[in-house]
Design an enzyme around this catalytic site. Sequence first.
Site, PDB file in Angstrom:
ATOM      1  N   GLY A   9     -78.157  85.748  17.471  1.00  0.00           N
ATOM      2  CA  GLY A   9     -78.248  86.488  18.740  1.00  0.00           C
ATOM      3  C   GLY A   9     -79.314  87.564  18.673  1.00  0.00           C
ATOM      4  O   GLY A   9     -79.092  88.709  19.079  1.00  0.00           O
ATOM      5  N   ALA A  10     -80.507  87.175  18.185  1.00  0.00           N
ATOM      6  CA  ALA A  10     -81.585  88.165  17.982  1.00  0.00           C
ATOM      7  C   ALA A  10     -82.432  88.372  19.229  1.00  0.00           C
ATOM      8  O   ALA A  10     -83.363  89.172  19.208  1.00  0.00           O
ATOM      9  CB  ALA A  10     -82.465  87.725  16.811  1.00  0.00           C
ATOM     10  N   GLY A  13     -80.444  93.126  22.739  1.00  0.00           N
ATOM     11  CA  GLY A  13     -79.481  94.137  22.320  1.00  0.00           C
ATOM     12  C   GLY A  13     -79.466  94.443  20.830  1.00  0.00           C
ATOM     13  O   GLY A  13     -80.495  94.701  20.197  1.00  0.00           O
ATOM     14  N   ARG A  34     -80.573  81.318  21.623  1.00  0.00           N
ATOM     15  CA  ARG A  34     -80.799  80.165  22.497  1.00  0.00           C
ATOM     16  C   ARG A  34     -82.165  80.198  23.170  1.00  0.00           C
ATOM     17  O   ARG A  34     -82.648  79.188  23.638  1.00  0.00           O
ATOM     18  CB  ARG A  34     -79.726  80.131  23.599  1.00  0.00           C
ATOM     19  CG  ARG A  34     -78.365  79.788  23.091  1.00  0.00           C
ATOM     20  CD  ARG A  34     -77.319  79.873  24.166  1.00  0.00           C
ATOM     21  NE  ARG A  34     -77.133  81.237  24.644  1.00  0.00           N
ATOM     22  CZ  ARG A  34     -76.202  81.605  25.506  1.00  0.00           C
ATOM     23  NH1 ARG A  34     -75.385  80.702  25.996  1.00  0.00           N
ATOM     24  NH2 ARG A  34     -76.086  82.866  25.867  1.00  0.00           N
ATOM     25  N   SER A 140     -65.714  95.022  17.002  1.00  0.00           N
ATOM     26  CA  SER A 140     -65.738  95.872  18.196  1.00  0.00           C
ATOM     27  C   SER A 140     -64.513  96.777  18.146  1.00  0.00           C
ATOM     28  O   SER A 140     -63.517  96.457  17.473  1.00  0.00           O
ATOM     29  CB  SER A 140     -65.657  95.003  19.453  1.00  0.00           C
ATOM     30  OG  SER A 140     -65.467  95.800  20.605  1.00  0.00           O
ATOM     31  N   TYR A 153     -61.254  88.698  25.243  1.00  0.00           N
ATOM     32  CA  TYR A 153     -62.330  89.307  24.440  1.00  0.00           C
ATOM     33  C   TYR A 153     -61.714  90.077  23.266  1.00  0.00           C
ATOM     34  O   TYR A 153     -62.161  89.944  22.130  1.00  0.00           O
ATOM     35  CB  TYR A 153     -63.206  90.227  25.305  1.00  0.00           C
ATOM     36  CG  TYR A 153     -64.301  90.897  24.491  1.00  0.00           C
ATOM     37  CD1 TYR A 153     -65.327  90.139  23.912  1.00  0.00           C
ATOM     38  CD2 TYR A 153     -64.313  92.277  24.284  1.00  0.00           C
ATOM     39  CE1 TYR A 153     -66.320  90.740  23.150  1.00  0.00           C
ATOM     40  CE2 TYR A 153     -65.306  92.887  23.518  1.00  0.00           C
ATOM     41  CZ  TYR A 153     -66.310  92.106  22.954  1.00  0.00           C
ATOM     42  OH  TYR A 153     -67.298  92.703  22.188  1.00  0.00           O
ATOM     43  N   LYS A 157     -62.201  89.462  19.144  1.00  0.00           N
ATOM     44  CA  LYS A 157     -62.680  90.480  18.188  1.00  0.00           C
ATOM     45  C   LYS A 157     -61.581  90.839  17.172  1.00  0.00           C
ATOM     46  O   LYS A 157     -61.908  91.210  16.039  1.00  0.00           O
ATOM     47  CB  LYS A 157     -63.209  91.709  18.928  1.00  0.00           C
ATOM     48  CG  LYS A 157     -64.534  91.435  19.674  1.00  0.00           C
ATOM     49  CD  LYS A 157     -65.661  91.027  18.712  1.00  0.00           C
ATOM     50  CE  LYS A 157     -66.989  90.785  19.427  1.00  0.00           C
ATOM     51  NZ  LYS A 157     -68.080  90.425  18.496  1.00  0.00           N
ATOM     52  N   GLY A 184     -68.083 100.995  19.719  1.00  0.00           N
ATOM     53  CA  GLY A 184     -67.559 101.282  21.057  1.00  0.00           C
ATOM     54  C   GLY A 184     -68.644 100.909  22.053  1.00  0.00           C
ATOM     55  O   GLY A 184     -69.330  99.894  21.880  1.00  0.00           O
ATOM     56  N   THR A 188     -76.367  97.720  26.351  1.00  0.00           N
ATOM     57  CA  THR A 188     -77.241  96.551  26.114  1.00  0.00           C
ATOM     58  C   THR A 188     -77.081  95.657  27.342  1.00  0.00           C
ATOM     59  O   THR A 188     -76.673  96.118  28.403  1.00  0.00           O
ATOM     60  CB  THR A 188     -76.771  95.771  24.857  1.00  0.00           C
ATOM     61  OG1 THR A 188     -75.427  95.337  25.101  1.00  0.00           O
ATOM     62  CG2 THR A 188     -76.812  96.618  23.597  1.00  0.00           C
TER      63      THR A 188
HETATM   64  N1  NAP Z   1     -72.583  96.338  23.738  1.00  0.00           N
HETATM   65  C1  NAP Z   1     -71.387  96.746  23.380  1.00  0.00           C
HETATM   66  O1  NAP Z   1     -70.813  97.686  23.969  1.00  0.00           O
HETATM   67  C2  NAP Z   1     -70.687  96.094  22.209  1.00  0.00           C
HETATM   68  C3  NAP Z   1     -69.560  96.745  21.685  1.00  0.00           C
HETATM   69  C4  NAP Z   1     -68.890  96.167  20.616  1.00  0.00           C
HETATM   70  C5  NAP Z   1     -69.322  94.971  20.096  1.00  0.00           C
HETATM   71  N2  NAP Z   1     -70.415  94.347  20.627  1.00  0.00           N
HETATM   72  C6  NAP Z   1     -70.815  93.050  20.041  1.00  0.00           C
HETATM   73  O2  NAP Z   1     -72.155  93.124  19.610  1.00  0.00           O
HETATM   74  C7  NAP Z   1     -72.725  91.813  19.619  1.00  0.00           C
HETATM   75  C8  NAP Z   1     -74.077  91.852  20.328  1.00  0.00           C
HETATM   76  O3  NAP Z   1     -73.900  92.227  21.682  1.00  0.00           O
HETATM   77  P1  NAP Z   1     -74.961  93.077  22.515  1.00  0.00           P
HETATM   78  O4  NAP Z   1     -74.276  94.285  22.996  1.00  0.00           O
HETATM   79  O5  NAP Z   1     -76.223  93.209  21.756  1.00  0.00           O
HETATM   80  O6  NAP Z   1     -75.122  92.101  23.793  1.00  0.00           O
HETATM   81  P2  NAP Z   1     -76.384  91.328  24.390  1.00  0.00           P
HETATM   82  O7  NAP Z   1     -77.526  92.257  24.619  1.00  0.00           O
HETATM   83  O8  NAP Z   1     -75.846  90.557  25.551  1.00  0.00           O
HETATM   84  O9  NAP Z   1     -76.794  90.311  23.214  1.00  0.00           O
HETATM   85  C9  NAP Z   1     -75.957  89.235  22.860  1.00  0.00           C
HETATM   86  C10 NAP Z   1     -76.732  88.251  22.000  1.00  0.00           C
HETATM   87  O10 NAP Z   1     -75.838  87.170  21.644  1.00  0.00           O
HETATM   88  C11 NAP Z   1     -76.506  85.950  21.939  1.00  0.00           C
HETATM   89  N3  NAP Z   1     -75.612  84.861  22.310  1.00  0.00           N
HETATM   90  C12 NAP Z   1     -74.615  84.866  23.232  1.00  0.00           C
HETATM   91  N4  NAP Z   1     -74.085  83.650  23.344  1.00  0.00           N
HETATM   92  C13 NAP Z   1     -74.758  82.847  22.461  1.00  0.00           C
HETATM   93  C14 NAP Z   1     -74.679  81.473  22.119  1.00  0.00           C
HETATM   94  N5  NAP Z   1     -73.780  80.650  22.698  1.00  0.00           N
HETATM   95  N6  NAP Z   1     -75.525  80.987  21.187  1.00  0.00           N
HETATM   96  C15 NAP Z   1     -76.431  81.792  20.598  1.00  0.00           C
HETATM   97  N7  NAP Z   1     -76.567  83.093  20.887  1.00  0.00           N
HETATM   98  C16 NAP Z   1     -75.732  83.617  21.816  1.00  0.00           C
HETATM   99  C17 NAP Z   1     -77.386  86.286  23.126  1.00  0.00           C
HETATM  100  O11 NAP Z   1     -78.390  85.306  23.241  1.00  0.00           O
HETATM  101  P3  NAP Z   1     -78.875  84.723  24.675  1.00  0.00           P
HETATM  102  O12 NAP Z   1     -80.074  85.544  24.989  1.00  0.00           O
HETATM  103  O13 NAP Z   1     -79.185  83.293  24.366  1.00  0.00           O
HETATM  104  O14 NAP Z   1     -77.743  84.889  25.644  1.00  0.00           O
HETATM  105  C18 NAP Z   1     -77.925  87.647  22.717  1.00  0.00           C
HETATM  106  O15 NAP Z   1     -79.011  87.512  21.837  1.00  0.00           O
HETATM  107  C19 NAP Z   1     -71.684  90.903  20.282  1.00  0.00           C
HETATM  108  O16 NAP Z   1     -70.975  90.216  19.268  1.00  0.00           O
HETATM  109  C20 NAP Z   1     -70.766  91.888  21.004  1.00  0.00           C
HETATM  110  O17 NAP Z   1     -69.481  91.372  21.172  1.00  0.00           O
HETATM  111  C21 NAP Z   1     -71.107  94.885  21.662  1.00  0.00           C
END
Ligand code: NAP
Length: 252
Positions: A9-10, A13, A34, A140, A153, A157, A184, A188
Site C-alpha cells: 500500500g505504498a 498515505g 494496485r 490501529s 473495521y 484490526k 489514532g 490521509t
Molecule cells: N489514517 C488513519 O487514521 C489510520 C489509523 C489507524 C490505522 N490506519 C491504517 O494504516 C494503513 C494505511 O492507511 P492510510 O491511512 O495510509 O490510508 P490510505 O491513504 O487510504 O492508504 C491505503 C493504502 O492501502 C492500499 N490498499 C488498499 N486496498 C488495497 C488492496 N486491495 N490491494 C493493495 N493495496 C491496497 C491503497 O492502495 P490503492 O491506492 O490501490 O487504494 C493505499 O496505498 C491501513 O492499514 C489503515 O487501516 C490508518
Amino acid sequence: MNKIALITGASSGIGEACAHVFAREGYSLILTGRQSEKLEKLAEALNIQYNTEIAVSVFDIRDKAAVSHNLEVLPEAWKKVDVLVNNAGLSKGLEPVNLGNFDDWDQMIDTNIKGLLYATKIVSNWMVANGRGHIVNLGSIAGKEVYPNGNVYCATKHAVDALNKAMRIDLLPHGIKVTAVNPGAVETNFSNIRFKGDTERAKKVYEGFEPLVAADIAETIWFVVSRPAHVNINDLTIMPAAQANGVTFVRK
Ligand SMILES: NC(=O)c1ccc[n+]([C@@H]2O[C@H](COP(=O)([O-])OP(=O)(O)OC[C@H]3O[C@@H](n4cnc5c(N)ncnc54)[C@H](OP(=O)(O)O)[C@@H]3O)[C@@H](O)[C@H]2O)c1
C-alpha cells in the site's frame, strides 16, 4: 545491495510516507499496491531525490495468486528483505452492524486480514531463509478498542493485533522481529475511502484539532526499525495529542 524494505500500500498515505523515510535512510525499496502509475511516479521521484533502487510490484493484495506470483517473480537479490511494512488496508462504511454492507465487510476482511497474511507468508519465508528480518504491522486504535459503528473495521484490526502477537512467537526462533504500530487519527485518504468519496464528511473527521500526518507514523516506524539489534518494540500506540481513545477528542 543496500538493506531492503517492502512496503504494501505504498501508493498513498502512511505507505507512501514510509517509502520516503526508508529511501532517505538508504534502503532499497519494493513498493507494492494496485496503482501502477502512482507507484512508478513515486519510484521515479525517490530515485531522483535519494538515488534509491526501487522495484515496483503491482497487485491487489486480496488476490492470493497475484500476491504470490508477483512477489515470487522478483529477482533473488530482492528477496533479501530486511523490513516488511504490512500497511495496505482500509475501512469502508461506518454503520451499525444491522445496516452494514456485505461488500464493504468482505473488502475490509480480505484486505486487512487475509491480504496481510498472504504478504506475510511469502516474505516471512524469505526472512527465515535469510535468518533475519523485521515485520511491522499497521494496527490501529481500532484494534485496541471498539467504537460505535466501527464493528467490522475494529474486528479486522483486532485480528491484526492477534496476528502481531502470534507472528512474534512463531518467528522468534528465526531472528525475526515483529512490531505493531497502532495509530489514532491520521489525516490521509483513509476517511475518503471510509466515506466512499464524500470529501466533506471525511474532512469533518479532522476538524477542530491537529491530527497526525502520515510522516508522523513513518518516522515512528523508522524509530522502531532502527533500534539496536537486541531491542524489539512489540506494540506501539500513537495518537494525536488531542485524542485520548477511539472516540474522545478535544476539538476547538
Ligand atoms: N489514517 C488513519 O487514521 C489510520 C489509523 C489507524 C490505522 N490506519 C491504517 O494504516 C494503513 C494505511 O492507511 P492510510 O491511512 O495510509 O490510508 P490510505 O491513504 O487510504 O492508504 C491505503 C493504502 O492501502 C492500499 N490498499 C488498499 N486496498 C488495497 C488492496 N486491495 N490491494 C493493495 N493495496 C491496497 C491503497 O492502495 P490503492 O491506492 O490501490 O487504494 C493505499 O496505498 C491501513 O492499514 C489503515 O487501516 C490508518
